[in-house]
Design a protein around this motif. Structure first.
Motif, PDB file in Angstrom:
ATOM      1  N   GLY A   2      -0.912  -3.777  10.832  1.00 58.89           N
ATOM      2  CA  GLY A   2      -1.100  -3.682   9.404  1.00 58.89           C
ATOM      3  C   GLY A   2      -0.886  -2.225   8.793  1.00 58.89           C
ATOM      4  N   PHE A   3      -1.134  -1.251   9.829  1.00 63.27           N
ATOM      5  CA  PHE A   3      -1.180   0.156   9.563  1.00 63.27           C
ATOM      6  C   PHE A   3       0.026   0.704   8.558  1.00 63.27           C
ATOM      7  CE2 PHE A   3      -0.115   4.579  10.531  1.00 63.27           C
ATOM      8  CZ  PHE A   3      -1.302   5.210   9.899  1.00 63.27           C
ATOM      9  N   ILE A   4       1.087   0.372   8.842  1.00 61.63           N
ATOM     10  CA  ILE A   4       2.258   0.947   7.908  1.00 61.63           C
ATOM     11  C   ILE A   4       2.014   0.172   6.622  1.00 61.63           C
ATOM     12  CG2 ILE A   4       4.574   0.959   7.912  1.00 61.63           C
ATOM     13  CD1 ILE A   4       3.748   2.873   9.864  1.00 61.63           C
ATOM     14  N   LYS A   5       1.937  -1.029   6.474  1.00 63.14           N
ATOM     15  CA  LYS A   5       1.758  -1.768   5.180  1.00 63.14           C
ATOM     16  C   LYS A   5       0.858  -1.016   4.549  1.00 63.14           C
ATOM     17  CE  LYS A   5       3.030  -5.172   2.601  1.00 63.14           C
ATOM     18  NZ  LYS A   5       4.280  -5.339   1.970  1.00 63.14           N
ATOM     19  N   HIS A   6      -0.546  -0.985   4.994  1.00 66.16           N
ATOM     20  CA  HIS A   6      -1.445  -0.088   4.319  1.00 66.16           C
ATOM     21  C   HIS A   6      -1.218   1.105   3.727  1.00 66.16           C
ATOM     22  CE1 HIS A   6      -5.111  -3.307   3.999  1.00 66.16           C
ATOM     23  NE2 HIS A   6      -4.121  -3.907   4.906  1.00 66.16           N
ATOM     24  N   MET A   7      -0.581   1.838   4.772  1.00 68.04           N
ATOM     25  CA  MET A   7      -0.426   3.349   4.307  1.00 68.04           C
ATOM     26  C   MET A   7       0.615   3.377   3.368  1.00 68.04           C
ATOM     27  SD  MET A   7      -2.156   5.070   5.833  1.00 68.04           S
ATOM     28  CE  MET A   7      -1.450   6.501   4.877  1.00 68.04           C
ATOM     29  N   GLN A   8       1.501   2.307   3.215  1.00 69.18           N
ATOM     30  CA  GLN A   8       2.455   2.323   2.187  1.00 69.18           C
ATOM     31  C   GLN A   8       1.811   1.806   0.723  1.00 69.18           C
ATOM     32  OE1 GLN A   8       5.583   0.034   4.230  1.00 69.18           O
ATOM     33  NE2 GLN A   8       6.755   1.931   4.389  1.00 69.18           N
ATOM     34  N   GLU A   9       1.013   0.862   0.704  1.00 69.11           N
ATOM     35  CA  GLU A   9       0.468   0.451  -0.458  1.00 69.11           C
ATOM     36  C   GLU A   9      -0.927   0.565  -0.900  1.00 69.11           C
ATOM     37  OE1 GLU A   9       1.443  -3.837  -0.724  1.00 69.11           O
ATOM     38  OE2 GLU A   9       3.601  -3.615  -0.162  1.00 69.11           O
ATOM     39  N   ASN A  10      -1.637   0.901   0.134  1.00 67.55           N
ATOM     40  CA  ASN A  10      -3.172   0.848  -0.007  1.00 67.55           C
ATOM     41  C   ASN A  10      -3.369   2.241  -0.737  1.00 67.55           C
ATOM     42  OD1 ASN A  10      -5.959   1.355  -0.025  1.00 67.55           O
ATOM     43  ND2 ASN A  10      -5.905  -0.342   1.759  1.00 67.55           N
ATOM     44  N   GLU A  11      -3.972   2.256  -2.066  1.00 65.73           N
ATOM     45  CA  GLU A  11      -4.314   3.415  -2.646  1.00 65.73           C
ATOM     46  C   GLU A  11      -5.361   3.904  -2.410  1.00 65.73           C
ATOM     47  OE1 GLU A  11      -4.288   2.217  -6.879  1.00 65.73           O
ATOM     48  OE2 GLU A  11      -2.132   1.937  -7.247  1.00 65.73           O
ATOM     49  N   PHE A  12      -6.347   3.589  -1.562  1.00 66.81           N
ATOM     50  CA  PHE A  12      -7.524   4.017  -1.319  1.00 66.81           C
ATOM     51  C   PHE A  12      -6.989   5.185  -0.059  1.00 66.81           C
ATOM     52  CE2 PHE A  12     -10.839   3.926   2.531  1.00 66.81           C
ATOM     53  CZ  PHE A  12     -11.693   4.761   1.728  1.00 66.81           C
ATOM     54  N   LEU A  13      -6.175   4.547   0.915  1.00 67.57           N
ATOM     55  CA  LEU A  13      -5.592   5.292   2.136  1.00 67.57           C
ATOM     56  C   LEU A  13      -4.868   6.428   1.433  1.00 67.57           C
ATOM     57  CD1 LEU A  13      -4.947   2.798   4.796  1.00 67.57           C
ATOM     58  CD2 LEU A  13      -7.062   3.897   4.375  1.00 67.57           C
ATOM     59  N   HIS A  14      -4.038   6.236   0.258  1.00 64.24           N
ATOM     60  CA  HIS A  14      -3.432   7.150  -0.259  1.00 64.24           C
ATOM     61  C   HIS A  14      -4.255   8.594  -0.792  1.00 64.24           C
ATOM     62  CE1 HIS A  14      -0.113   4.255  -1.433  1.00 64.24           C
ATOM     63  NE2 HIS A  14       0.021   4.441  -0.166  1.00 64.24           N
ATOM     64  N   ASP A  15      -5.513   7.986  -1.261  1.00 64.58           N
ATOM     65  CA  ASP A  15      -6.598   9.029  -1.547  1.00 64.58           C
ATOM     66  C   ASP A  15      -7.006   9.782  -0.376  1.00 64.58           C
ATOM     67  OD1 ASP A  15      -6.084   8.236  -4.100  1.00 64.58           O
ATOM     68  OD2 ASP A  15      -7.911   7.189  -4.315  1.00 64.58           O
TER      69      ASP A  15
END
Length: 429
Positions: A357-370
């Protein structure tokens, strides 16, 4: 510069390699509701599947609960189910905690992973704080069981993630780091027999502890704690298990990056402490040099040996010249780069935790974007409109972004300040 470019190419290749340690790729909840007349499969949306899986966590049969947790993990890896979380957050958290308290080793490991995914999905804010408050005690108790290594490792990973997301105060993070430390350094009572932790447990503890250390300010930590951790990680560099060596080496690099070793010398004129820390850092440098050129041994794979050599060459370059390895990772059509040990350790930990799920979360997860100050040009928004996307944005997103960017800026300043410092600082006197 040639060495830097070689390190960057090598790390980019390392980060782009496929992960194989996924929880599962095929297990699903078996339910009569998922089959229509004549065995024709109905198209059931993910929220309905999650609802069924959540209901299955109430079942008495352990295998049913385990299958439900696998499905929940798959759903959180393949999408960010914000609407489900809004409605069923408390129920999912409490049912997963029940599994941690009463389940088999496999169920505990799966429930721990699900709780970590829940925290990453909700992002920073009140829900993440609630996860941390509710889960610390059950996880701490479960860690005392000395059960299977996979169970302990999953609990450590979960504790690291929920603290990383939900911990707002250094005291909270420090408390959880102490809980991790006690897994390999237990406080023994008169009737308690010490058990030797397995290599996977040691590796998991060092990795989780280091992940949380990336959020701490080196000046706030007690010098004695620094000395104790450096000494322990130095002993781990002598272990036969290469995963332990690599985790310990990266932890040491992080300590030297965010901690100011001059702090050790300010001990109210305590020359004994000054002499000790100089001797300890000289020992570490010598160990790193040896591991960066170690010859192969019987029964050890070439890949493990190459990983060790490459890691310790990077650590050696950092200790001698002050340069951290630069890495680049492709996320769809975008590149995520790291330039500090802090960022690299965060990235590698979350990549390992999120698995498929890493790529999916890096594309959509705003927490990880921050966290990574990363804004993908194209976000995968499957089934979620822009309006809904904004609705589910973490209410503390701006606050969290300011916090994480401040920490990363401090790391960068520390790195710039220490560039070239280690060559002289590690010379034996």
């Amino acid at each position: 510069m040639g060495k830097q470019r070689r390190n960057q190419r090598k790390n980019a290749a390392m980060l782009d390699s496929d992960d194989t340690d996924s929880v599962s790729s095929s297990s699903t909840i078996r339910s009569d509701q998922m089959l229509g007349n004549g065995g024709e499969e109905l198209q059931i949306d993910k929220e309905s599947v999650l609802d069924q899986s959540l209901d299955a966590l109430y079942e008495k049969r352990g295998s049913t609960r385990e299958n439900a947790l696998v499905t929940i993990i798959e759903a959180f890896n393949s999408s960010l189910p914000h609407e489900f979380v809004e409605k069923k957050f408390a129920t999912m958290l409490h049912q997963c905690l029940n599994s941690v308290k009463k389940g088999s080793a496999k169920e505990v490991a799966l429930a721990s992973h699900a709780i970590g995914l829940l925290a990453l999905t909700v992002g920073s804010g009140k829900k993440a704080q609630e996860i941390l408050e509710e889960a610390v005690s059950p996880i701490s108790e479960a860690l005392k069981s000395r059960s299977e290594s996979s169970k302990i490792a999953s609990l450590l990973d979960c504790l690291a993630v929920i603290t990383f997301v939900g911990g707002n105060e250094p005291e909270e993070t420090d408390k959880c780091m102490q809980i991790m430390w006690q897994v390999v350094h237990p406080k023994l009572g008169p009737n308690v027999v010490a058990t030797k932790p397995s290599p996977p447990v040691i590796t998991a503890m060092v990795s989780a502890w280091s992940f949380l250390l990336t959020t701490m300010d080196g000046w706030t930590l007690d010098p004695k704690s620094w000395q104790g951790s450096i000494s322990y990680f130095s002993t781990l560099l002598e272990k036969e298990d290469r995963s332990i060596r690599i985790a310990a080496g990266e932890a040491l690099a992080l300590i030297f990056e965010i901690g100011n070793l001059e702090k050790f010398s300010i001990q109210e004129g305590n020359n004994k402490d000054v002499t000790y820390i100089h001797g300890l850092r000289a020992k570490v440098l010598n160990q790193v040099k040896n591991l960066s050129v170690e010859a192969g041994g019987k029964g050890l794979t070439k890949k493990d040996l190459n990983n060790q050599r490459n890691t310790f060459r990077d650590i050696l370059e950092f200790l001698e010249d002050g340069y951290s390895p630069e890495t680049s990772l492709k996320i769809g059509g975008d590149s995520l780069t790291t330039t500090t040990w802090c960022q690299l350790i965060q990235l590698n930990f979350l990549k390992r935790f999120l698995r498929g799920g890493f790529i999916k979360h890096m594309q959509e997860n705003e927490f990880l974007h921050d966290v990574f100050d990363f804004t993908p040009k194209k976000k995968l928004i499957s089934g979620v409109s822009g309006t809904e996307k904004r609705m589910y944005k973490s209410p503390n997103s701006a606050l969290n972004k300011a916090r994480t960017q401040y920490l990363n800026k401090q790391r960068m300043l520390s790195q710039d300040k220490n560039a070239g410092h280690y060559a002289s600082g590690f010379d034996e006197e």
